[in-house]
Design a protein around this motif. Structure first.
Motif, PDB file in Angstrom:
ATOM      1  N   PHE A  33       1.029  -1.010   0.060  1.00  0.00           N
ATOM      2  CA  PHE A  33      -0.073  -0.319  -0.128  1.00  0.00           C
ATOM      3  C   PHE A  33       0.687   1.352   0.166  1.00  0.00           C
ATOM      4  CE2 PHE A  33      -2.300  -3.165   2.799  1.00  0.00           C
ATOM      5  CZ  PHE A  33      -2.758  -3.619   2.125  1.00  0.00           C
ATOM      6  N   GLY A  34       2.059   1.259  -0.340  1.00  0.00           N
ATOM      7  CA  GLY A  34       2.752   2.956   0.282  1.00  0.00           C
ATOM      8  C   GLY A  34       2.736   3.163   1.501  1.00  0.00           C
ATOM      9  N   ALA A  35       2.209   2.419   2.353  1.00  0.00           N
ATOM     10  CA  ALA A  35       1.267   3.007   3.842  1.00  0.00           C
ATOM     11  C   ALA A  35       2.259   1.856   4.864  1.00  0.00           C
ATOM     12  CB  ALA A  35       0.089   2.488   4.348  1.00  0.00           C
ATOM     13  N   GLY A  36       3.649   2.243   4.874  1.00  0.00           N
ATOM     14  CA  GLY A  36       4.402   1.808   5.785  1.00  0.00           C
ATOM     15  C   GLY A  36       4.490   2.791   7.384  1.00  0.00           C
ATOM     16  N   ALA A  37       4.527   3.950   6.821  1.00  0.00           N
ATOM     17  CA  ALA A  37       4.471   4.863   7.578  1.00  0.00           C
ATOM     18  C   ALA A  37       2.905   5.196   8.879  1.00  0.00           C
ATOM     19  CB  ALA A  37       4.245   6.472   7.151  1.00  0.00           C
ATOM     20  N   LYS A  38       1.513   4.428   8.303  1.00  0.00           N
ATOM     21  CA  LYS A  38       0.869   4.185   9.027  1.00  0.00           C
ATOM     22  C   LYS A  38       0.989   2.971  10.406  1.00  0.00           C
ATOM     23  CE  LYS A  38      -3.372   5.201   6.765  1.00  0.00           C
ATOM     24  NZ  LYS A  38      -3.557   5.833   8.134  1.00  0.00           N
ATOM     25  N   VAL A  39       2.036   2.303   9.930  1.00  0.00           N
ATOM     26  CA  VAL A  39       2.666   1.486  11.104  1.00  0.00           C
ATOM     27  C   VAL A  39       3.788   2.052  12.172  1.00  0.00           C
ATOM     28  CG1 VAL A  39       3.701  -0.769  11.481  1.00  0.00           C
ATOM     29  CG2 VAL A  39       2.501  -0.614   9.247  1.00  0.00           C
ATOM     30  N   ARG A  40       4.631   2.326  11.577  1.00  0.00           N
ATOM     31  CA  ARG A  40       5.466   3.617  12.106  1.00  0.00           C
ATOM     32  C   ARG A  40       4.736   4.741  13.192  1.00  0.00           C
ATOM     33  NH1 ARG A  40       7.950   3.511   6.932  1.00  0.00           N
ATOM     34  NH2 ARG A  40       9.283   2.061   6.329  1.00  0.00           N
ATOM     35  N   ALA A  41       3.291   4.770  12.515  1.00  0.00           N
ATOM     36  CA  ALA A  41       2.986   5.696  13.564  1.00  0.00           C
ATOM     37  C   ALA A  41       2.283   5.099  14.499  1.00  0.00           C
ATOM     38  CB  ALA A  41       2.531   6.986  12.559  1.00  0.00           C
ATOM     39  N   GLY A  42       2.120   3.809  14.488  1.00  0.00           N
ATOM     40  CA  GLY A  42       0.771   3.710  15.444  1.00  0.00           C
ATOM     41  C   GLY A  42      -0.875   3.480  15.209  1.00  0.00           C
ATOM     42  N   GLU A  43      -0.780   3.685  13.552  1.00  0.00           N
ATOM     43  CA  GLU A  43      -2.539   3.095  13.049  1.00  0.00           C
ATOM     44  C   GLU A  43      -2.561   2.702  13.016  1.00  0.00           C
ATOM     45  OE1 GLU A  43      -2.215   6.775  10.441  1.00  0.00           O
ATOM     46  OE2 GLU A  43      -1.458   8.311  12.256  1.00  0.00           O
ATOM     47  N   VAL A  44      -2.429   0.921  13.255  1.00  0.00           N
ATOM     48  CA  VAL A  44      -2.433  -0.051  12.566  1.00  0.00           C
ATOM     49  C   VAL A  44      -2.666  -0.414  13.979  1.00  0.00           C
ATOM     50  CG1 VAL A  44      -2.289  -2.377  11.375  1.00  0.00           C
ATOM     51  CG2 VAL A  44      -1.213  -0.163  10.406  1.00  0.00           C
ATOM     52  N   PHE A  45      -3.848  -1.599  14.181  1.00  0.00           N
ATOM     53  CA  PHE A  45      -4.479  -2.310  15.296  1.00  0.00           C
ATOM     54  C   PHE A  45      -4.508  -3.815  15.244  1.00  0.00           C
ATOM     55  CE2 PHE A  45      -5.172   1.693  15.610  1.00  0.00           C
ATOM     56  CZ  PHE A  45      -4.860   2.986  17.154  1.00  0.00           C
ATOM     57  N   SER A  46      -4.438  -4.481  16.383  1.00  0.00           N
ATOM     58  CA  SER A  46      -4.626  -5.913  16.267  1.00  0.00           C
ATOM     59  C   SER A  46      -6.348  -6.054  16.405  1.00  0.00           C
ATOM     60  CB  SER A  46      -4.165  -6.616  17.507  1.00  0.00           C
ATOM     61  OG  SER A  46      -4.548  -6.177  18.355  1.00  0.00           O
ATOM     62  N   GLU A  54       6.759  -1.475  14.493  1.00  0.00           N
ATOM     63  CA  GLU A  54       7.850  -2.065  13.391  1.00  0.00           C
ATOM     64  C   GLU A  54       8.329  -3.099  13.718  1.00  0.00           C
ATOM     65  OE1 GLU A  54      10.118   1.857  11.810  1.00  0.00           O
ATOM     66  OE2 GLU A  54       9.963   1.893  13.284  1.00  0.00           O
ATOM     67  N   SER A  55       7.872  -3.609  14.929  1.00  0.00           N
ATOM     68  CA  SER A  55       8.885  -4.867  15.118  1.00  0.00           C
ATOM     69  C   SER A  55       7.812  -6.395  14.992  1.00  0.00           C
ATOM     70  CB  SER A  55       9.330  -5.107  16.679  1.00  0.00           C
ATOM     71  OG  SER A  55       7.989  -4.860  17.709  1.00  0.00           O
ATOM     72  N   THR A  56       6.235  -5.623  14.986  1.00  0.00           N
ATOM     73  CA  THR A  56       5.460  -7.258  14.727  1.00  0.00           C
ATOM     74  C   THR A  56       5.504  -7.422  13.222  1.00  0.00           C
ATOM     75  OG1 THR A  56       3.225  -5.149  15.506  1.00  0.00           O
ATOM     76  CG2 THR A  56       2.653  -6.922  14.744  1.00  0.00           C
ATOM     77  N   VAL A  57       5.385  -8.870  13.431  1.00  0.00           N
ATOM     78  CA  VAL A  57       5.344  -9.778  12.910  1.00  0.00           C
ATOM     79  C   VAL A  57       4.116 -10.862  13.063  1.00  0.00           C
ATOM     80  CG1 VAL A  57       6.816 -12.139  11.822  1.00  0.00           C
ATOM     81  CG2 VAL A  57       8.495  -9.656  13.113  1.00  0.00           C
ATOM     82  N   LEU A  58       3.478 -10.807  11.286  1.00  0.00           N
ATOM     83  CA  LEU A  58       2.216 -11.970  11.849  1.00  0.00           C
ATOM     84  C   LEU A  58       1.503 -13.083  11.029  1.00  0.00           C
ATOM     85  CD1 LEU A  58      -0.075  -8.950  12.143  1.00  0.00           C
ATOM     86  CD2 LEU A  58       0.305 -10.001  14.151  1.00  0.00           C
ATOM     87  N   PRO A  59       1.543 -14.284  11.137  1.00  0.00           N
ATOM     88  CA  PRO A  59       0.607 -14.907  10.037  1.00  0.00           C
ATOM     89  C   PRO A  59       0.179 -14.552   9.456  1.00  0.00           C
ATOM     90  CG  PRO A  59      -0.737 -15.549  12.677  1.00  0.00           C
ATOM     91  CD  PRO A  59       0.187 -14.253  12.525  1.00  0.00           C
ATOM     92  N   ALA A  60       0.839 -15.296   8.131  1.00  0.00           N
ATOM     93  CA  ALA A  60      -0.440 -15.805   7.073  1.00  0.00           C
ATOM     94  C   ALA A  60      -1.954 -15.021   7.847  1.00  0.00           C
ATOM     95  CB  ALA A  60      -0.302 -16.525   5.771  1.00  0.00           C
TER      96      ALA A  60
END
Length: 289
Positions: A33-46, A54-60
């Motif tokens: 999505f060209g949206a890595g900045a959203k993850v770095r800014a804490g705008e993505v949630f489980s 940035e350290s989050t690793v998730l399964p497929a």
């Protein structure tokens, strides 16, 4: 059953749900999505509402939530009159050109998002849908726990729906008539088509006067009324899809589709009362609505 989103509705719009391919989340968001900045800014949630980073690793196959960036949209310059409102439902007279709910390029300029904002009802949800180009009676529920009961009415065909249409042409069948055919709408195609096979769509068509018709659908296939009318030589006035595709500018509101969801009638699944709602709109025969 899908679990509720961990984030509230914000400005009329719920969070987007994304299924990930797996691996380091920030890399996937940047790649897809060209949206890595959203993850770095804490705008993505489980799914539990925890902030991912940035350290989050998730399964497929895992899901994450975020608020989407709204696209630039042409403002639909028509109000949404409320026909009826109580603690359980809101019934509106949807204008032409306004989608029922977000899809594709239509997000903020949809009946759902606009009504959530205007009525301050964040859990508002449509019990059924009308095409973007179709005007008329549209029913919403006000709370999440009511949604399924009203949606089931429509899914089970327990709602009597009547439409009015204006059309030019000479019918190729004697009217009134019941039209039955197999209608298929494939992903990625704008037009629905009739195909050989077991009928899955049924419409009763009655002539009125002045090139107007009363349409009673007994099923609810996508574009069913528009396909059926075009199939008997009576394409609905202002239809840019049937029988032929016509390119119309997104900001051209001069020729609304002359199809109106005129009346809804059903027994209320909560109160047991007989409900009847009728549009206050009139067909204009191709003039501005």
């Amino acid at each position: 059953m899908r679990r509720p989103a961990p984030l509230p509705v914000r400005d009329g719009l719920g969070p987007a749900r994304v299924r990930v391919h797996g691996g380091r989340l920030v890399d996937e968001f940047e790649r897809r999505f060209g949206a890595g900045a959203k993850v770095r800014a804490g705008e993505v949630f489980s799914v539990d509402g925890a902030v991912l980073d940035e350290s989050t690793v998730l399964p497929a196959g895992a899901h994450v939530y975020l608020y989407r960036e709204l696209p630039d949209e042409v403002v639909v310059p028509f109000d949404i009159p409320v026909l009826y409102r109580d603690d359980d439902i809101v019934v509106v007279d949807k204008p032409h050109f306004l989608a029922t709910m977000p899809r594709g390029s239509h997000v903020a300029q949809t009946a759902l998002v606009r009504l959530r904002r205007e009525l301050d009802l964040p859990e508002l949800s449509p019990a059924h849908r009308l095409d973007r180009l179709t005007a008329g009676v549209l029913l919403f529920t006000t709370r999440r726990e009511l949604r399924g009961r009203y949606q089931t009415l429509f899914a089970q065909g327990r709602v009597a729906k009547t439409y009015l249409a204006h059309a030019h042409g000479q019918p190729t069948v004697a009217l009134p008539a019941t039209l039955r055919s197999r209608i298929v709408k494939r992903r990625g195609q704008l037009q629905a088509v009739e195909e050989p096979g077991e009928p899955n769509a049924e419409t009763y068509v009655e002539p009125l006067n002045d090139s107007r018709y009363r349409l009673t659908p007994r099923t609810g296939r996508t574009h069913q009324l528009r396909v059926h009318m075009a199939s008997i030589g009576l394409p609905i006035t202002g239809d840019p899809f049937y029988p032929n595709m016509i390119d119309v500018s997104p900001d051209d509101f001069s020729s609304p589709l002359q199809l109106l969801a005129h009346r809804l009638e059903f027994d209320d699944p909560v109160t047991g009362r007989a409900r009847v709602f009728v549009s206050a709109r009139e067909l204009t025969g191709g003039l501005r609505a």
